[in-house]
Design a protein around this motif. Structure first.
Motif, PDB file in Angstrom:
ATOM      1  N   PRO A  45       0.727  -1.200   0.055  1.00 38.64           N
ATOM      2  CA  PRO A  45       0.065   0.072  -0.033  1.00 38.64           C
ATOM      3  C   PRO A  45       0.861   1.366   0.091  1.00 38.64           C
ATOM      4  CG  PRO A  45      -0.865  -1.593   1.521  1.00 38.64           C
ATOM      5  CD  PRO A  45       0.341  -2.025   1.126  1.00 38.64           C
ATOM      6  N   HIS A  98      -7.317  -7.166  -6.944  1.00 35.58           N
ATOM      7  CA  HIS A  98      -7.344  -7.333  -5.499  1.00 35.58           C
ATOM      8  C   HIS A  98      -8.518  -6.392  -4.984  1.00 35.58           C
ATOM      9  CE1 HIS A  98      -6.186  -6.927  -1.015  1.00 35.58           C
ATOM     10  NE2 HIS A  98      -5.481  -8.069  -1.413  1.00 35.58           N
ATOM     11  N   HIS A 100      -8.702  -4.612  -2.585  1.00 37.19           N
ATOM     12  CA  HIS A 100      -8.463  -3.265  -2.100  1.00 37.19           C
ATOM     13  C   HIS A 100      -8.555  -2.120  -3.359  1.00 37.19           C
ATOM     14  CE1 HIS A 100      -5.873  -4.408   1.475  1.00 37.19           C
ATOM     15  NE2 HIS A 100      -7.020  -4.578   1.593  1.00 37.19           N
ATOM     16  N   ASN A 101      -8.567  -2.624  -4.655  1.00 34.49           N
ATOM     17  CA  ASN A 101      -8.996  -1.703  -5.720  1.00 34.49           C
ATOM     18  C   ASN A 101     -10.249  -1.321  -5.932  1.00 34.49           C
ATOM     19  OD1 ASN A 101     -10.303  -3.618  -7.239  1.00 34.49           O
ATOM     20  ND2 ASN A 101      -8.867  -4.008  -8.683  1.00 34.49           N
ATOM     21  N   TYR A 227      -3.697  -3.629  -7.759  1.00 31.64           N
ATOM     22  CA  TYR A 227      -4.192  -2.859  -6.630  1.00 31.64           C
ATOM     23  C   TYR A 227      -4.741  -1.584  -7.109  1.00 31.64           C
ATOM     24  CZ  TYR A 227      -1.416  -6.445  -4.290  1.00 31.64           C
ATOM     25  OH  TYR A 227      -0.736  -7.549  -3.785  1.00 31.64           O
ATOM     26  N   LYS A 229      -6.887   1.581  -8.296  1.00 30.68           N
ATOM     27  CA  LYS A 229      -8.362   1.764  -8.453  1.00 30.68           C
ATOM     28  C   LYS A 229      -8.708   1.914  -9.904  1.00 30.68           C
ATOM     29  CE  LYS A 229      -9.091   2.977  -3.682  1.00 30.68           C
ATOM     30  NZ  LYS A 229     -10.048   1.705  -3.129  1.00 30.68           N
TER      31      LYS A 229
END
Length: 249
Positions: A45, A98, A100-101, A227, A229
């Motif tokens: 991250p 993932h 988190h995206n 990851y 977005k």
């Protein structure tokens, strides 16, 4: 200090191109670029970026801004110098997205789709006869290779041969390739009534060159697993990785 990717020689070459792209030569520029490469390599991250690269938010903002203004794509295009266009190979590769995206603003393009593997993106890649990337595009993972191929081929420089696997079996695509002055080397599917008598199987064996590029790109964990977005940021990551393959040339 965390491990870095750029030698002094490679940095000087990259810096000249970045300045031509309108990127300011700030004292922290090299640390910022190394921070972006670090995150690209380890897939961490942004908030976990080591402080040796400076404030993580400043590094992220530079990356986001350069992606938004397509400067990272411009760097990649500037590094593609004198490619060997006798043969051009095209293929696609799925990238797992993932969790988190998720959460991008709805009006921003993400290029994430649903496939058998869940949320995925697909990288559509073209490489030259030396196995170096010359063009790519990103779509959702559900997009078939043959559907994106016309756009990919239209953006390619003129070559002598364009080689692809059976997933690109389409008479319309073959006609497009011939209209560009190239010879299509694409095997027909097993149920085809026309057969593969005209196939150059010797040249087709070199199609592993595009597979090798995917293997090298996926050494970068932020590409092996997506990851980012936004589509533009993921494209920026791929552009940097592809540019790094060209940098020593």
């Amino acid at each position: 200090m965390p491990r870095q990717l750029l030698t002094d020689e490679l940095w000087e070459k990259l810096k000249i191109i970045m300045l031509k792209m309108g990127i300011y030569d700030k004292p922290c520029l090299r640390k910022t670029v190394e921070g972006i490469f670090y995150r690209l390599r380890v897939g961490c991250p942004w908030r976990d970026l080591p402080t040796a690269f400076g404030n993580w938010n400043a590094v992220y903002k530079r990356f986001n801004d350069w992606s938004r203004k397509e400067k990272l794509m411009g760097i990649f295009n500037a590094l593609v110098v004198d490619p060997d266009l006798e043969w051009e190979f095209i293929d696609g590769s799925i990238v797992k997205a993932h969790q988190h995206n998720s959460g991008a603003a709805c009006e921003q393009e993400t290029a994430i789709g649903k496939s058998v593997a869940g949320n995925t993106s697909k990288i559509h890649m073209a490489v030259d006869a030396c196995g170096l990337p010359i063009h790519f595009s990103v779509t959702g993972g559900e997009v078939h290779d043959c559907k994106e191929a016309p756009k990919l081929v239209a953006e390619l420089p003129k070559g002598d041969y364009i080689v692809a696997d059976r997933g690109y079996d389409s008479e319309a695509l073959r006609l497009q390739i011939k209209d560009k002055g190239a010879v299509p080397v694409i095997p027909r599917k097993k149920n085809s009534t026309r057969g593969n008598d005209e196939m150059d199987w010797c040249l087709y064996k070199y199609r592993h060159l595009v597979e090798n590029v995917f293997a090298r790109l996926k050494h970068f964990r932020a590409i092996a697993t997506r990851y980012d977005k936004l589509k533009r940021n993921f494209e920026g990551s791929i552009a940097l990785a592809c540019g790094l393959l060209w940098l020593p040339m």
